[in-house]
Motif scaffolding. Structure first.
Motif, PDB file in Angstrom:
ATOM      1  N   ARG A  38      31.200 -26.923  10.223  1.00 31.25           N
ATOM      2  CA  ARG A  38      30.436 -27.192  11.442  1.00 31.25           C
ATOM      3  C   ARG A  38      31.225 -28.056  12.413  1.00 31.25           C
ATOM      4  O   ARG A  38      31.090 -27.909  13.636  1.00 31.25           O
ATOM      5  N   ASP A  68      18.461 -27.162  19.793  1.00 32.67           N
ATOM      6  CA  ASP A  68      19.538 -26.976  18.815  1.00 32.67           C
ATOM      7  C   ASP A  68      20.905 -27.457  19.295  1.00 32.67           C
ATOM      8  O   ASP A  68      21.882 -27.345  18.555  1.00 32.67           O
ATOM      9  N   LEU A  69      21.000 -27.980  20.525  1.00 34.45           N
ATOM     10  CA  LEU A  69      22.288 -28.496  20.986  1.00 34.45           C
ATOM     11  C   LEU A  69      22.521 -29.886  20.401  1.00 34.45           C
ATOM     12  O   LEU A  69      21.695 -30.776  20.536  1.00 34.45           O
ATOM     13  N   GLU A  70      23.663 -30.061  19.761  1.00 33.40           N
ATOM     14  CA  GLU A  70      24.002 -31.340  19.142  1.00 33.40           C
ATOM     15  C   GLU A  70      25.015 -32.123  19.955  1.00 33.40           C
ATOM     16  O   GLU A  70      24.974 -33.352  20.011  1.00 33.40           O
ATOM     17  N   ARG A 110      28.379 -27.752  20.581  1.00 33.56           N
ATOM     18  CA  ARG A 110      28.222 -27.750  19.126  1.00 33.56           C
ATOM     19  C   ARG A 110      26.731 -27.755  18.814  1.00 33.56           C
ATOM     20  O   ARG A 110      25.959 -28.499  19.428  1.00 33.56           O
ATOM     21  N   LEU A 111      26.346 -26.931  17.859  1.00 34.16           N
ATOM     22  CA  LEU A 111      24.937 -26.766  17.527  1.00 34.16           C
ATOM     23  C   LEU A 111      24.573 -27.539  16.267  1.00 34.16           C
ATOM     24  O   LEU A 111      25.434 -27.874  15.442  1.00 34.16           O
ATOM     25  N   SER A 112      23.289 -27.797  16.110  1.00 32.59           N
ATOM     26  CA  SER A 112      22.770 -28.453  14.911  1.00 32.59           C
ATOM     27  C   SER A 112      22.864 -27.494  13.723  1.00 32.59           C
ATOM     28  O   SER A 112      23.087 -26.289  13.908  1.00 32.59           O
ATOM     29  N   GLY A 115      20.597 -24.777  14.227  1.00 37.84           N
ATOM     30  CA  GLY A 115      20.951 -24.025  15.425  1.00 37.84           C
ATOM     31  C   GLY A 115      22.007 -22.968  15.178  1.00 37.84           C
ATOM     32  O   GLY A 115      22.060 -21.959  15.890  1.00 37.84           O
ATOM     33  N   VAL A 119      22.284 -18.873  16.726  1.00 36.69           N
ATOM     34  CA  VAL A 119      23.310 -18.894  17.758  1.00 36.69           C
ATOM     35  C   VAL A 119      23.129 -17.766  18.773  1.00 36.69           C
ATOM     36  O   VAL A 119      23.359 -17.963  19.979  1.00 36.69           O
ATOM     37  N   TRP A 122      20.460 -18.749  21.158  1.00 35.95           N
ATOM     38  CA  TRP A 122      20.916 -19.850  22.006  1.00 35.95           C
ATOM     39  C   TRP A 122      21.797 -19.327  23.131  1.00 35.95           C
ATOM     40  O   TRP A 122      21.668 -19.748  24.287  1.00 35.95           O
TER      41      TRP A 122
END
Length: 245
Positions: A38, A68-70, A110-112, A115, A119, A122
């Motif tokens: 990740r 879900d955006l980290e 970068r996604l959670s 997330g 994808v 998203w």
């Protein structure tokens, strides 16, 4: 009879310790591998042209508002060229000779953990927010992350079920034992089984020790879970005692 029961309790504890510690190690390694994958995974959103500061801030706010955006990072043309220069100086020198910087500004997202599984949804939500030149990410990385997440959750589910089962067995044994709970045979077998679990867990840890060379995927199981494993083995020894009383 007493020696036979002690042997069975020790063997049960040893088996539980080896198998349980192996599952704990696998769960921790899967979690560590997922973390590494990740950290390397990102979605790159290329803009067709530079945006004014006000428009860029509005776009960033819209992107950060998505679920879900980290993490979100803006990469200007100059930053992209500098990064490319560090990777391949000769290529950058050849490109610069042709004229101005041809690279596009971009956002790196970068996604959670959850997330990553969403994808596609998203990206579909992102496409209408700006006039993108391209949106890129590695589908093989997504598949690898999801596969590791499946392994980790499945192992964790199996461990949780086994711990609940051992707890239920222990509670039932304590309830049915009555005043016999403090009798020496039961406590002795529980201690022998717990000691066998400690030995089995230690043996499994020593067997896995050479894998430390794989630093990216190495991690020790949590101490609380290892303690729960020993208690589960002790409970098995107690149940074994009660069955033969």
């Amino acid at each position: 009879m007493r020696h036979r029961r002690l042997f069975l309790a020790g063997f049960a504890g040893l088996s539980i310790g080896c198998a349980g510690e192996a599952l704990l190690f696998l769960e921790r390694q899967a979690a560590q591998v997922e973390k590494v994958l990740r950290q390397d995974f990102k979605i790159v959103l290329f803009l067709k042209q530079d945006l004014e500061e006000s428009k860029r801030r509005i776009l960033e706010e819209k992107l950060r508002a998505l679920p879900d955006l980290e993490e979100l990072r803006y990469v200007s043309r100059q930053e992209a060229l500098a990064a490319l220069r560090r990777q391949d100086p000769e290529l950058v020198d050849a490109v610069v000779l042709l004229g101005e910087n041809p690279l596009n500004p971009a956002y790196e997202a970068r996604l959670s953990p959850l997330g990553v599984a969403r994808v596609s949804a998203w990206i579909a939500a992102v496409q209408g927010l700006a006039d993108w030149a391209d949106i890129r990410y590695k589908t093989a990385q997504v598949q690898a992350i999801l596969q590791v997440q499946f392994y980790r959750h499945f192992i964790d589910l199996s461990l949780s079920f086994l711990m609940c089962l051992a707890t239920g067995m222990l509670l039932f044994s304590l309830w049915s034992a009555g005043n016999a709970i403090t009798q020496a045979p039961g406590l002795e077998l529980a201690l022998v089984s717990g000691a066998g679990a400690v030995f089995g867990a230690a043996a499994t840890g020593l067997a896995a020790w050479p894998l430390q060379v794989l630093r990216a995927g190495w991690a020790y199981p949590a101490g609380a879970r290892q303690a729960a494993l020993v208690l589960a083995a002790a409970a098995a020894g107690w149940v074994l005692c009660r069955r033969e009383d």
